[in-house]
Design a protein around this motif. Structure first.
Motif, PDB file in Angstrom:
ATOM      1  N   SER A 146      41.495  40.145  44.273  1.00 54.21           N
ATOM      2  CA  SER A 146      40.122  40.621  44.442  1.00 54.21           C
ATOM      3  C   SER A 146      39.903  41.698  43.394  1.00 54.21           C
ATOM      4  O   SER A 146      40.489  42.786  43.482  1.00 54.21           O
ATOM      5  CB  SER A 146      39.906  41.196  45.846  1.00 54.21           C
ATOM      6  N   ILE A 147      39.087  41.381  42.403  1.00 49.41           N
ATOM      7  CA  ILE A 147      38.919  42.275  41.254  1.00 49.41           C
ATOM      8  C   ILE A 147      37.488  42.778  41.212  1.00 49.41           C
ATOM      9  O   ILE A 147      36.542  41.993  41.233  1.00 49.41           O
ATOM     10  CB  ILE A 147      39.278  41.540  39.957  1.00 49.41           C
ATOM     11  N   GLN A 148      37.344  44.085  41.171  1.00 50.76           N
ATOM     12  CA  GLN A 148      36.024  44.717  41.203  1.00 50.76           C
ATOM     13  C   GLN A 148      35.741  45.453  39.904  1.00 50.76           C
ATOM     14  O   GLN A 148      36.628  46.087  39.331  1.00 50.76           O
ATOM     15  CB  GLN A 148      35.928  45.687  42.385  1.00 50.76           C
ATOM     16  N   ALA A 149      34.491  45.367  39.449  1.00 50.69           N
ATOM     17  CA  ALA A 149      34.071  46.060  38.228  1.00 50.69           C
ATOM     18  C   ALA A 149      33.120  47.194  38.582  1.00 50.69           C
ATOM     19  O   ALA A 149      32.146  46.979  39.311  1.00 50.69           O
ATOM     20  CB  ALA A 149      33.383  45.086  37.278  1.00 50.69           C
TER      21      ALA A 149
ATOM     22  N   LYS B 280      32.280  34.892  44.216  1.00 47.79           N
ATOM     23  CA  LYS B 280      31.662  35.820  43.272  1.00 47.79           C
ATOM     24  C   LYS B 280      30.606  36.654  43.992  1.00 47.79           C
ATOM     25  O   LYS B 280      29.814  36.111  44.770  1.00 47.79           O
ATOM     26  CB  LYS B 280      31.021  35.057  42.114  1.00 47.79           C
ATOM     27  N   THR B 281      30.598  37.936  43.736  1.00 52.49           N
ATOM     28  CA  THR B 281      29.637  38.844  44.358  1.00 52.49           C
ATOM     29  C   THR B 281      28.875  39.593  43.273  1.00 52.49           C
ATOM     30  O   THR B 281      29.479  40.122  42.329  1.00 52.49           O
ATOM     31  CB  THR B 281      30.338  39.850  45.288  1.00 52.49           C
TER      32      THR B 281
ATOM     33  N   CYS C 223      36.855  37.081  43.700  1.00 58.09           N
ATOM     34  CA  CYS C 223      38.043  36.864  44.514  1.00 58.09           C
ATOM     35  C   CYS C 223      38.538  35.431  44.285  1.00 58.09           C
ATOM     36  O   CYS C 223      37.746  34.486  44.387  1.00 58.09           O
ATOM     37  CB  CYS C 223      37.746  37.069  46.000  1.00 58.09           C
ATOM     38  N   PHE C 224      39.823  35.283  43.978  1.00 60.03           N
ATOM     39  CA  PHE C 224      40.356  33.955  43.721  1.00 60.03           C
ATOM     40  C   PHE C 224      41.870  33.974  43.889  1.00 60.03           C
ATOM     41  O   PHE C 224      42.496  35.038  44.028  1.00 60.03           O
ATOM     42  CB  PHE C 224      39.983  33.477  42.310  1.00 60.03           C
TER      43      PHE C 224
END
Length: 249
Positions: free
Chosen positions: A216-219, A83-84, A205-206
């Protein structure tokens, strides 16, 4: 609510600041919750596998079945999900660092029967400073006020970990009513039209629990954070986190 990813097994949304993930006795007056909104939006039941604090925006994962929820929860428990987060903090933060500071659980005051454990639990966060800025304004005792844009990757999942860890290194997050600095919060609200916790979950990311695919999913950031980054001279970073350009290293 913006959907970032969806398939037959899970759905990932961009939760706005100020929205609870699910019903809680902490905020009995609330009538809107991410779980119900997403359920109604996609027309099927959803199962939470993690949570974001009410004032935190960003990537939120829901499973579409109990089995997928269990599989994703196991990944979270095993620290296999990266998690970022992005935060705007008080002061000039160091270039990078690791915060290894155990935390005693913060029990919800309105949750009956919950008590903090007698011993602190291990808590680890990695961070790096992306940008710095100065404003020619005296908020506390200095003629100028300094701020940093910080990226944080928590390696454990303690309650309010990022907020408490950044406070621990004397760089509290702007807009944090509990762990931040009141004068800074008021200045940003009154002078910069920023009345929210400046913390966003920007990427998760998972491994997909069924296909095994690496996701890898970015908001993107909301308008409030985007405009604030622009006002502090961090336009390139605002563009990057809104997927317009490459990282401005």
């Amino acid at each position: 609510m913006p959907i970032l990813y969806q398939d037959a097994d899970l759905v990932v949304v961009n939760k706005p600041s100020g929205l609870l993930v699910h019903r809680s006795p902490i905020d009995r007056h609330e009538t809107r919750f991410a779980l119900q909104l997403v359920r109604d939006q996609i027309g099927q039941r959803v199962y939470p596998v993690h949570r974001l604090d009410k004032p935190t925006s960003g990537v939120l994962i829901f499973a579409l079945s109990p089995a997928i929820a269990r599989a994703l929860t196991e990944q979270f428990t095993a620290h296999q999900i990266e998690k970022t987060y992005l935060a705007v903090v008080r002061g000039f933060a160091p270039e990078s660092g690791i915060i290894d500071h155990p935390l005693v659980e913060e029990p919800d005051k309105m949750m009956p029967g919950r008590k903090a454990p007698t011993e602190a639990q291990s808590a680890l966060s990695h961070y790096r400073c992306l940008a710095q800025a100065e404003l020619a304004v005296c908020i506390e005792k200095y003629p100028v006020s300094r701020f940093s844009l910080v990226e944080v990757q928590p390696k454990t999942g303690r309650r309010h970990q990022i907020r408490r860890h950044l406070k621990h290194i004397n760089h509290p997050i702007i807009g944090d009513a509990k762990h931040g600095r009141g004068r800074y919060n008021r200045y940003f609200k009154e002078q910069l039209a920023t009345d929210r916790l400046l913390l966003a979950a920007t990427r998760v990311c998972f491994q997909h629990p069924v296909t095994g695919q690496a996701l890898s999913i970015q908001a993107p950031l909301d308008c409030c954070m985007t405009q604030l980054l622009q006002r502090l001279g961090w336009q390139a970073w605002a563009d990057h986190f809104n997927q317009i350009s490459s990282p401005p290293f």
